[in-house]
Every structure is written in structure tokens, then in C-alpha cells.
Design a protein around this motif. Sequence first.
Motif, mmCIF file in Angstrom:
data_model
loop_
_atom_site.group_PDB
_atom_site.id
_atom_site.type_symbol
_atom_site.label_atom_id
_atom_site.label_comp_id
_atom_site.label_asym_id
_atom_site.label_seq_id
_atom_site.Cartn_x
_atom_site.Cartn_y
_atom_site.Cartn_z
ATOM 1 N N THR A 6 0.834 -1.193 0.000
ATOM 2 C CA THR A 6 0.000 0.000 0.000
ATOM 3 C C THR A 6 0.869 1.243 0.000
ATOM 4 O O THR A 6 2.000 1.220 0.475
ATOM 5 N N LEU A 43 -6.304 2.914 0.608
ATOM 6 C CA LEU A 43 -4.914 2.474 0.543
ATOM 7 C C LEU A 43 -4.066 3.161 1.610
ATOM 8 O O LEU A 43 -3.189 2.533 2.217
ATOM 9 N N ASP A 47 -2.156 1.315 4.910
ATOM 10 C CA ASP A 47 -0.758 1.500 5.286
ATOM 11 C C ASP A 47 -0.645 1.968 6.733
ATOM 12 O O ASP A 47 0.197 1.479 7.499
ATOM 13 N N TYR A 83 -4.672 -5.919 -2.450
ATOM 14 C CA TYR A 83 -3.897 -5.388 -1.326
ATOM 15 C C TYR A 83 -4.145 -6.175 -0.032
ATOM 16 O O TYR A 83 -3.658 -5.784 1.039
ATOM 17 N N HIS A 187 0.898 4.908 -8.084
ATOM 18 C CA HIS A 187 0.860 3.477 -7.800
ATOM 19 C C HIS A 187 0.095 2.697 -8.868
ATOM 20 O O HIS A 187 -0.248 1.520 -8.661
ATOM 21 N N GLU A 189 -2.953 2.905 -10.056
ATOM 22 C CA GLU A 189 -4.341 2.537 -9.787
ATOM 23 C C GLU A 189 -5.306 3.477 -10.513
ATOM 24 O O GLU A 189 -5.089 4.684 -10.569
#
Length: 351
Positions: A6, A43, A47, A83, A187, A189
Motif C-alpha cells: 500500500t 490504501l 498503510d 492489497y 501506484h 491505480e
Amino acid sequence: MRQLETPTVPKGLTDSFDRLCQVVAGPVCVAVSGGGDSLALLLIAADWAQTRGRDVCALTVDHGLRPEAAGEARFVAEIAARYGIPHRTLRWESPQPGQAKARRARHQLLAAAAREAGSVVILTAHTQDDNAETFLIRARAGSGWYGLAGIQPLSLSPAEPPGVPVLLGRPLLATPRAALRDLLRTHGEDWVEDPSNENPAYERVRVRRTLAEDPALRVRILTLQERLQLLRQLQDQALANWLTADVEVRPDGALRAPLPLPPGERRERALAALIALASGRTRPLRSDALNRLAHRITRPDTLRPATLGGAIVAVRKDRLHVTAEHGLAPEQVNAIPARLAAMVTACSGHM
């Protein structure tokens, strides 16, 4: 399937997540529609949870009002799976048209799912841009300074009782929407674009365009909101202190408080809080009716029992008594002390 890492929590957000979530037991639930804001929140929250040894659960509501909704829920589920984040799709079994009805259904579904997961907090992805837009929308509607202070970082869910009270946490209120999109792009996405976000029939869309065309206006609004928010924090903390020190919950669900009520603007907010707690309702009261009743309470010797918002308000022996107009179910009565505690937490702005 290999789980992806993440994104690292952006600088400055760790404190926000800690303040809203750190002492809450159970998983941290995140409301995720599939849009850029909520996906980025998910996300980032994952994290943060990893660094704090916490669990995260993603919740997506499928209202069934658009044919694309089911596919968007599957899109979120697939990203969550990549994830390693648990995900649930919550379906509105009896969808009805209308934004207000859909909003109530969404909060009911989210609160029920959070309770089932053993959580009392749901994170939502309101951003700095949402706050600026809210300022203009509320200003046009004639809101006073208290409302213009903007969206609050912590509030009581408008989901109707019974059940354990659930709080809504908003850790991204100081984060621009563009920064969240940049994080997702970094990232690799993608996200869902809701077509209604481009429909000028909606006031928020028109306001969003106004702010995009005038960046200086956005800066001025956010600067003013920051100052108003400081004032609101003082008012809300004073209300929290009063609720803690002076409000008594009786075994039958009645609430008692000494007179006079807090002075100034806090009088109406204190009265509204007592009515909401006693009645079990979460919808805002009409401001004119609330103002009239609060004014009548300043002359308790002439106040006859009055009803407002599903509650009966009366004065007995120099104390204000607030009870449900119609009998509450035992589980609703038993939940009043917990709702009072949750209301104090929301006013304090942190868990």
C-alpha cells in the motif's frame, strides 16, 4: 495472488489517523465507492493500519439505483483483494429514488456493517475541496458561522438507533483532491468516475466549477474556514464539557439538566442534543422551531410542556426534563448513555 504494497501514508496524515482511530477497538472500516478519493483513503488507511498493528475493512454500498453500481462494487472488491484488504458489498434491498433516501440507506447499511465487524468508526473520504464547496453551498443557504466552519473531522453517524453508536471519521479534510489522484497514479491505480459529478443539475457540481475557475477564491475560503474551525472547536468542547458534567440519563431514558442551559448560541445546540438523545432521532431540527423553544426555556416559570423532534420538553423543579414523545424500545433506551458518550466524543473531535 501476490499482495501489493500500500502507498505510504502522506506526511501530516499519520496524526489525523491516530487522532481519529488509534484508541478504537476493532477494525477501522472505510467507506469506498470506487471514486478516486475513497480509493486513495482505503490504501492510505491500510498503510496506517499496518504500521499500527490494526485491521482495516472496506465497505461498498450498492444502492441499486444505477446499472453500473454492481460493477463498481466488484471493481473495489478486486482492488481490495490485491492489497489483502477484507471487503464487503452492502446492497440496498429496496432501492427508492431520491438523494435523501439513498443517503439514509447508505448510512444505515454502513453502520450495521461496522457494528457486525466490531467497529465503531467509519472513515469517509471528504477532502479539502469538499470543505470549500460546502462553505459556498451553506453560505448560499444562509448558514451562520458555525455551519460555515465546514465538515467536521469526527461526527456521530446519522444512522438511526438502535445499535451501538457509530462515528464518522474524516482524516483527509486538509488534503486536496488532486493530491489523492496523484497518489493513485503513482501506484498505477485507476478509479471510477461518477457521471453525476459532471452534471450541472447538481449544486455541488456548479460550485466545484466556480472554485476551479477562481483558485484565489478557494484559498480565501479555506483561510476563513480555518479560523472559523478554531472557534467551533472551542464551542463544541464547551458543549462536550456540559454534556459530561450536567446531563443525567435516567433509567427510563429521560434526560435531566439544570437550568439555565448554556448561554448564547450553545443554548440551542444543548437543547438539540438533549432532544436527539431522548427521541432517538438523528434528523436536524428546524432552526426556527428550535430557536423559539430555546427562548421559551429562558422563562421556565411560564413554560408548558412542549414537543419538538419526537421529544417532550418540560421544566420541573428548576431542571429541564426531556423524554421521548412516543415510547422507545428497551434497546433504544439502554443505548442512550452510549449515544451520549459518542456525542461527547464527536464534540471533542478525537477518540
